[in-house]
Design a protein around this motif. Sequence first.
Motif, PDB file in Angstrom:
ATOM      1  N   ALA A 295       0.824  -1.217   0.000  1.00  0.00           N
ATOM      2  CA  ALA A 295       0.000   0.000   0.000  1.00  0.00           C
ATOM      3  C   ALA A 295       0.856   1.264   0.000  1.00  0.00           C
ATOM      4  N   LEU A 298       1.521   2.792  -3.293  1.00  0.00           N
ATOM      5  CA  LEU A 298       0.390   3.528  -3.853  1.00  0.00           C
ATOM      6  C   LEU A 298       0.176   4.843  -3.100  1.00  0.00           C
ATOM      7  N   ILE A 299       0.111   4.749  -1.784  1.00  0.00           N
ATOM      8  CA  ILE A 299      -0.307   5.909  -0.990  1.00  0.00           C
ATOM      9  C   ILE A 299       0.808   6.945  -0.882  1.00  0.00           C
ATOM     10  N   PHE A 300       1.984   6.514  -0.450  1.00  0.00           N
ATOM     11  CA  PHE A 300       3.021   7.495  -0.134  1.00  0.00           C
ATOM     12  C   PHE A 300       3.919   7.812  -1.324  1.00  0.00           C
ATOM     13  N   ASN A 302       2.870   7.331  -4.404  1.00  0.00           N
ATOM     14  CA  ASN A 302       1.939   7.769  -5.458  1.00  0.00           C
ATOM     15  C   ASN A 302       2.254   7.168  -6.826  1.00  0.00           C
TER      16      ASN A 302
ATOM     17  N   TYR B 283      -6.175   4.034  -0.130  1.00  0.00           N
ATOM     18  CA  TYR B 283      -5.763   5.109   0.793  1.00  0.00           C
ATOM     19  C   TYR B 283      -5.452   4.579   2.177  1.00  0.00           C
ATOM     20  N   PHE B 308      -3.983   7.346  -2.764  1.00  0.00           N
ATOM     21  CA  PHE B 308      -4.327   8.720  -2.378  1.00  0.00           C
ATOM     22  C   PHE B 308      -3.825   8.985  -0.972  1.00  0.00           C
ATOM     23  N   TRP B 309      -3.201  10.164  -0.824  1.00  0.00           N
ATOM     24  CA  TRP B 309      -2.696  10.600   0.482  1.00  0.00           C
ATOM     25  C   TRP B 309      -3.039  12.069   0.613  1.00  0.00           C
ATOM     26  N   ARG B 312      -0.298  14.728   0.631  1.00  0.00           N
ATOM     27  CA  ARG B 312       0.311  15.114  -0.639  1.00  0.00           C
ATOM     28  C   ARG B 312      -0.595  16.087  -1.389  1.00  0.00           C
TER      29      ARG B 312
END
Lengths: 376, 376
Positions: A295, A298-300, A302, B283, B308-309, B312
Amino acid sequence: MGLFIRSLLSQQPRHVWRAYSTAASDITVKAMVYSSYGKPSEVLKWHTYPLDPLTDDTVHVRFLASPINPADVNQVQGAYPLKPAFEQLGDTKAAVGGNEGVAQVIATGKNVNGLQVGDQVVMARSGYGTWRTHAAGPVTDFQKLPPSDKTSVIQKATLTVNPCTAYRMLKDFAPLKPGDYVIQNGGNSAVGQAVIQIAKAWGLKTVNVVRNRPEIDSLRQELMDLGATYVVTDEELGTHEMRTTMKGWFGGKPPLLGLNCVGGKSATEMARYLGHNGHYVTYGAMARAPLALPASMLIFKNITFHGFWMTRWTDQNNEEDRYKMFEDLIGLMDKGALGEPRWTKVEWNEDSMKHAVDAGIQGFAQGKQIVFPTSS
Amino acid sequence: MGLFIRSLLSQQPRHVWRAYSTAASDITVKAMVYSSYGKPSEVLKWHTYPLDPLTDDTVHVRFLASPINPADVNQVQGAYPLKPAFEQLGDTKAAVGGNEGVAQVIATGKNVNGLQVGDQVVMARSGYGTWRTHAAGPVTDFQKLPPSDKTSVIQKATLTVNPCTAYRMLKDFAPLKPGDYVIQNGGNSAVGQAVIQIAKAWGLKTVNVVRNRPEIDSLRQELMDLGATYVVTDEELGTHEMRTTMKGWFGGKPPLLGLNCVGGKSATEMARYLGHNGHYVTYGAMARAPLALPASMLIFKNITFHGFWMTRWTDQNNEEDRYKMFEDLIGLMDKGALGEPRWTKVEWNEDSMKHAVDAGIQGFAQGKQIVFPTSS
């Protein structure tokens, strides 16, 4: 066409508007067809049928060369999402195998615009069988190739899948500038080799991951000769040493584009080398294992994970954009920047074709297998 | 500001341009800080220090309410990608914990534009500690909230992470029209509940996946009351019955947006319900297992997988866009379309804060834990 012109045309003798006489309807098509999905050696059969006569709005083409691609085999097995309709071909309802190839226009109906006898064409869409000697159809079934006297028939016959896939993946997902890195696995695949060459021509650098093998040094040299910047093995990929080494190569500018046709653990490892906001495009799954995404990637970081399928691109884009791509690619071929793929000739007969399909299933094929359909 | 005006101002007695007298520098800040990363109960400490005196270009704010979010705890552990700088706070170099909260402006320097005493603000960026009674800084440290008399302090204190995450994910990834479906897991999470409510307000339908549990019926009812269209359990998700059932719900228009804060096997199952060309946004990773993607989902269904974060997004977008989002969300809150999250009050003292952080780590917290920092 205005009424006046049309009535004028209708007064002309028909043969003026035909490229050859009505005797042309005597053409017999030889084709490799299937009437149901299944084991290719069982469902594929050699079939002959009369070519549909030329009409005012159709053309006749003769196939020059057609490859036997892995997806063609999956399609016969019924394991491919693109399933051509079974059509009446002489006395049999069947689909002609193959999706890629180059053909030459041999006759045009009197209302036909945009194609002339002698033009070389590719299929306008996927699922149009190419394992046949001839085809008849409207202009919209075919797309003219840009003229070229240096690009070989092999290059033209294998243009629309692999080089186009490489081209689109390099162009459509990440904004790249000369000097930027791209990382890919399957560096030795047909698409991989096209990526190396197109990237080099565009000033991009490539890190190419290949499976480790006894002859790794000669493979490495081969890919470097094509224009690869670096070649690394899947075994090296996850090591601490390689992380440090690649950091040095990238100098703070890690790749923003990763291309994956393998999947599984090493494909996840490869994704770790992408920079923030990078794009990772999957177009194959040679390892037949899913891609596992932590994850945090994906999240951090991007990273966005896309899929690419050339068939979809062709269906969703117009002829002009496809022609522009052909021009660019044939331009690269003409100047020697994008070479012929490795290929072997398959004899145009039932046994050889079936043998080639089997080789495709079992992964025994050395390079692309190509047939040159002939009537004789 | 022109020279004439400036010279005019400089002739005025200073106190006219101050909201309160210099005695204000007597304010003592109480804060929950840490000077190194580690086990929160060990590194977090209660700290008091004098508030920096007001200058011409700064404001003083008093915190009204600050949540203790899971990411705040990860941040103290050093396990979060966002690491605030340790600053000199009185006699200690430390970072104040917390990232979210609402504060009120209590004094403004004479050159300050855009903020007035009484304005309510959130932090302009993540990593600005909110577990404290007061802060001093330039206007750019804070962002004014749109005025509202119906939105509670709890809603304002918890605005910038969860509702904003839900808002952006519903808005930025897939072009959705009223009547379209969205599918999400963690439907019962704070973001999940915001998704349900915002989607409902925008005319979107939601399928909400939750973990099966003994009290599933009451949870289902609770989410339906919030505006969920359907609630399904993770166990139902992969079954043949559910596939058939959902097909019926979607009526040929499967969701083009999936929202995932769980990961693991059921997150992959959820992705299978997306339609062609859909978008799947991760997320969170509550199951702490990677997301496994079959290649066909990428290649043939053309699902794009994003992360998604919120942090950011806030860093990469301007104040105007963020304000517009606040206006929309507070508009929904004002008209009752987006309610308070479930929350519990945490007493503003060292023991209670440490206990709350522990509860956050262990997942014992019932709803959002919120402190109301006070000097007394």
